[in-house]
Write a protein that holds these residues in place. Structure first.
Motif, short mmCIF file in Angstrom:
data_model
loop_
_atom_site.label_atom_id
_atom_site.label_comp_id
_atom_site.label_asym_id
_atom_site.label_seq_id
_atom_site.Cartn_x
_atom_site.Cartn_y
_atom_site.Cartn_z
N VAL A 108 0.86 -1.19 0.00
CA VAL A 108 0.00 0.00 0.00
C VAL A 108 0.89 1.24 0.00
O VAL A 108 1.54 1.55 1.00
CB VAL A 108 -0.93 0.00 1.23
N PHE A 109 0.90 1.94 -1.12
CA PHE A 109 1.75 3.12 -1.27
C PHE A 109 1.04 4.41 -0.85
O PHE A 109 1.62 5.49 -0.95
CB PHE A 109 2.22 3.26 -2.71
N THR A 110 -0.20 4.30 -0.41
CA THR A 110 -1.00 5.51 -0.17
C THR A 110 -1.01 5.98 1.29
O THR A 110 -1.74 6.90 1.64
CB THR A 110 -2.46 5.27 -0.62
N ASP A 111 -0.21 5.33 2.15
CA ASP A 111 -0.08 5.80 3.53
C ASP A 111 0.94 6.94 3.54
O ASP A 111 2.15 6.72 3.58
CB ASP A 111 0.38 4.65 4.43
N GLU A 112 0.44 8.17 3.49
CA GLU A 112 1.31 9.34 3.34
C GLU A 112 2.35 9.44 4.45
O GLU A 112 3.53 9.70 4.19
CB GLU A 112 0.47 10.62 3.32
N LYS A 113 1.93 9.24 5.68
CA LYS A 113 2.83 9.40 6.82
C LYS A 113 3.95 8.36 6.77
O LYS A 113 5.13 8.70 6.90
CB LYS A 113 2.05 9.27 8.12
N ARG A 114 3.58 7.09 6.59
CA ARG A 114 4.59 6.03 6.60
C ARG A 114 5.54 6.16 5.40
O ARG A 114 6.76 5.98 5.54
CB ARG A 114 3.91 4.65 6.57
N LEU A 115 5.01 6.47 4.23
CA LEU A 115 5.85 6.61 3.04
C LEU A 115 6.86 7.74 3.24
O LEU A 115 8.05 7.61 2.90
CB LEU A 115 5.00 6.88 1.81
N GLY A 116 6.41 8.86 3.81
CA GLY A 116 7.31 9.98 4.08
C GLY A 116 8.41 9.59 5.05
O GLY A 116 9.58 9.97 4.87
N GLU A 117 8.06 8.80 6.08
CA GLU A 117 9.06 8.34 7.05
C GLU A 117 10.10 7.44 6.39
O GLU A 117 11.31 7.58 6.65
CB GLU A 117 8.37 7.58 8.18
N VAL A 118 9.65 6.54 5.53
CA VAL A 118 10.59 5.62 4.86
C VAL A 118 11.53 6.39 3.94
O VAL A 118 12.73 6.08 3.86
CB VAL A 118 9.82 4.53 4.09
N ILE A 119 11.01 7.38 3.22
CA ILE A 119 11.86 8.18 2.33
C ILE A 119 12.92 8.92 3.15
O ILE A 119 14.10 8.96 2.77
CB ILE A 119 11.01 9.16 1.50
N GLN A 120 12.54 9.48 4.29
CA GLN A 120 13.50 10.16 5.17
C GLN A 120 14.56 9.19 5.67
O GLN A 120 15.77 9.50 5.66
CB GLN A 120 12.78 10.80 6.35
N GLU A 121 14.13 8.02 6.11
CA GLU A 121 15.07 7.01 6.61
C GLU A 121 16.01 6.54 5.50
O GLU A 121 17.21 6.35 5.73
CB GLU A 121 14.30 5.81 7.17
N THR A 122 15.46 6.36 4.30
CA THR A 122 16.26 5.90 3.17
C THR A 122 17.31 6.94 2.80
O THR A 122 18.48 6.61 2.54
CB THR A 122 15.35 5.62 1.96
N ARG A 123 16.92 8.21 2.78
CA ARG A 123 17.86 9.28 2.48
C ARG A 123 18.97 9.34 3.52
O ARG A 123 20.16 9.49 3.21
CB ARG A 123 17.10 10.60 2.39
N SER A 124 18.60 9.19 4.80
CA SER A 124 19.58 9.23 5.88
C SER A 124 20.57 8.07 5.79
O SER A 124 21.79 8.26 5.94
CB SER A 124 18.86 9.19 7.23
N ARG A 125 20.07 6.87 5.52
CA ARG A 125 20.96 5.70 5.38
C ARG A 125 21.86 5.85 4.16
O ARG A 125 23.03 5.46 4.20
CB ARG A 125 20.13 4.42 5.28
N ALA A 126 21.32 6.40 3.08
CA ALA A 126 22.12 6.59 1.87
C ALA A 126 23.26 7.57 2.13
O ALA A 126 24.38 7.38 1.65
CB ALA A 126 21.24 7.08 0.73
N LYS A 127 22.97 8.61 2.91
CA LYS A 127 24.02 9.58 3.26
C LYS A 127 25.12 8.92 4.07
O LYS A 127 26.32 9.13 3.81
CB LYS A 127 23.42 10.75 4.04
N MET A 128 24.74 8.11 5.06
CA MET A 128 25.73 7.41 5.88
C MET A 128 26.58 6.47 5.04
O MET A 128 27.80 6.37 5.23
CB MET A 128 25.03 6.63 6.98
N LYS A 129 25.96 5.82 4.08
CA LYS A 129 26.69 4.90 3.20
C LYS A 129 27.72 5.65 2.38
O LYS A 129 28.88 5.21 2.25
CB LYS A 129 25.70 4.17 2.29
#
Length: 430
Positions: A108-129
C-alpha cells in the motif's frame, strides 16, 4: 529458472529477479527507491508491524536490491535487475513465495505518513553509506563517466540516486501524490511473469518442492506487455570534486583497458595484490599518510586506483600517474613472486557458503562467465612471471589516459586543487 544443487542443511536460498529493461530510464531511481520501501510499508493484508513479525517468524529474512550484471563479451551491455531474496526452510518454501506475492502485488503506497518516514530514513541511510565508504563512492562516480553498468548503478544506488532522494524528501509535501502514483506504476511494470527469473539454491530434496510452490507467485503476477526500453549512457568525463565537511579525502582514478583493445588476464589479479601491498601501500599509505589504498581490475575492463581517508589529493593523483612506470620496471625474486601468487589464489579460492555459491552461479550465468574462463584466469595466475606483470604497463597507462577522476572530501583541499576538476559541488545538499 536456475537451480544450484548444493547441500544447504535444509535451507532454501531463493532469489526472484525482475529485469528493469521494462522501465523507462527516468523511472530507474524509483526502482532503487522500491528496494527500501517494499517490506517497510503495510500491505493489503498485513500492517507493517505484522508483516515484519510474520517474516521473522517464518523465514531468515526478506531483502530487496537493485543490481547489474555486465556482459563479459560486450561490456556496454548488461542486465539490470530488481532482486527479491528470502531464506526459508524447505517446508516453508510456500511461505516464501506467498509473502513475496503479498509484498510485490499488494503493498500500500498511499499511507502518506509512513511513506514519508521511509523516504526520510532511506535518504539518511544513503548519506551514511556515502560518508562511510567514500572510496567506493568516488570509484562508482568516476567509473560512471565511461561505463554503462556503473552509470546504471549510479541512478539506482549511487550519488545520483542520493540527490534524487534529497529532492524527493524536499518536495514530498507538494508531490506526495505523484510519488505514490509513480511507485505504483513502476511496480505494475516491473513485477510480471514475462520479466521474472527465479534463482534457487538447494539440494534435490529442496528442489522437489519448487515447481508447485512457484505457482503461488507466478500465477498471481500479470503476464506483462514485454515492452522494453533502451538504456542510454552519456559517455563524458565530468571529473568532479565532491565537497564535504570531512578533513580527509578519497581520491579515485578510473578507466577501462578493454577500450584500448587489451584483454583481461589473470596476471592483473596478481598486480592488484602487488600494488596494494607494495607500490600504493608505500607511496600512498606509508609516505602519504592515507589510512588505506586499493586497486581493482575487472574482467570486463572497468578498473580503478583509489585512496581511503587520505590527507592528500594532488600528491596522491601524481602517485597514480606514475603507476605505469612502476609496473614497467617491476621485478621480483622467485620467492617473492610465489608469495604474490599464493596471496592472489587465496582470494580467488576462498571457501564459500551455499548461499554464496548460488549467488556466484547466478552472476556467472548472467555475465556469461564459464568454468573454462575461471580456470583460464587461475592458470594465468599460477604461471605468471615478472615479465607478465611488466607487460601490463600499457594497460595501466591506457586506464589512466581514460582521464576519469573523482575526489570526495575536504572542501578547502578540493578548492585548492580545483584545476584537476571540471566541476566541484557539495556532495550533500548540493
Amino acid at each position: 529458472m536456475l537451480h544450484h544443487n548444493f547441500f544447504t542443511s535444509g535451507i532454501g536460498y531463493l532469489k526472484v529477479l525482475f529485469n528493469t529493461e521494462v522501465l523507462p530510464q527516468e523511472d530507474l531511481p524509483y526502482a532503487g527507491l522500491l528496494k527500501s520501501i517494499l517490506g517497510s510499508i503495510s500491505t493489503e493484508h498485513y500492517s507493517y508491524s505484522d508483516l515484519t513479525s510474520e517474516i521473522h517468524l517464518n523465514s531468515g529474512g526478506v531483502d530487496f536490491s537493485v543490481t547489474s550484471y555486465p556482459d563479459l563479451a560486450d561490456p556496454e551491455r548488461f542486465t539490470g535487475a530488481f532482486v527479491a531474496s528470502i531464506r526459508v526452510l524447505y517446508d516453508k518454501l510456500d511461505f516464501g513465495f506467498t509473502i513475496l506475492e503479498e509484498i510485490l502485488n499488494h503493498s500500500v503506497f498511499t499511507d502518506e505518513k509512513r511513506l514519508g518516514e521511509v523516504i526520510q530514513e532511506t535518504r539518511s541511510r544513503a548519506k551514511m553509506k556515502l560518508e562511510n565508504a567514500g572510496h567506493s563512492t568516488a570509484v562508482s562516480r568516476a567509473t560512471s563517466y565511461f561505463s554503462a553498468t556503473a552509470y546504471y548503478n549510479e541512478l539506482t544506488g549511487g550519488t545520483a540516486y542520493y540527490h534524487f532522494l534529497e529532492q524527493l524528501e524536499k518536495d514530498y509535501a507538494n508531490k506526495k501524490g505523484e510519488i505514490m502514483a509513480r511507485l505504483q506504476e513502476v511496480s505494475r511494470k516491473l513485477f510480471t511473469r514475462a520479466n521474472m527469473l527465479v534463482n534457487y539454491t538447494a539440494d534435490d530434496k529442496g528442489y522437489e518442492q519448487l515447481p508447485q510452490n512457484l505457482k503461488l507467485l507466478a500465477d498471481k503476477l500479470p503476464q506483462g506487455s514485454g515492452e522494453k526500453h533502451a538504456f542510454t549512457h552519456p559517455v563524458k568525463n565530468v571529473n568532479e570534486g565532491l565537497k564535504t565537511s570531512a578533513q580527509v579525502d578519497y581520491v579515485a582514478r578510473c578507466g577501462n583497458f578493454r577500450d584500448a583493445g587489451l584483454e583481461y588476464t589473470g596476471a592483473l589479479k596478481i598486480l592488484q595484490v602487488i600494488l596494494s601491498y607494495d607500490y600504493l601501500w608505500i607511496q600512498v599509505r606509508v609516505k602519504g599518510g592515507a589510512y588505506g589504498c586499493m586497486s581493482g581490475f575487472g574482467t570486463y575492463g572497468d578498473s580503478y586506483l583509489v585512496s581511503y581517508r587520505d590527507p592528500n589529493l594532488g600528491q596522491t593523483n601524481e602517485v597514480f600517474e606514475q603507476t605505469p612506470e612502476y609496473v614497467e620496471q617491476f621485478d621480483a625474486s622467485e620467492r617473492d613472486m610465489t608469495k604474490y601468487i599464493i596471496g592472489t589464489i587465496s582470494d580467488m579460492d576462498t571457501p564459500r557458503t551455499p548461499a554464496m555459491e548460488g549467488s556466484r552461479g547466478l552472476a556467472s550465468w548472467l555475465t556469461q562467465t564459464t568454468l573454462e574462463d575461471i580456470q583460464k584466469y587461475r592458470d594465468e595466475v599460477l604461471d605468471a612471471q615478472p615479465e607478465d606483470i611488466r607487460a601490463l604497463s600499457d594497460g595501466i597507462r591506457e586506464l589512466l589516459e581514460e582521464g576519469a577522476f573523482c575526489a570526495i572530501g575536504n572542501e578547502s583541499k578540493i578548492e585548492k586543487e580545483k584545476e584537476l576538476f571540471d566541476t566541484t559541488f557539495r556532495l550533500f545538499g548540493a
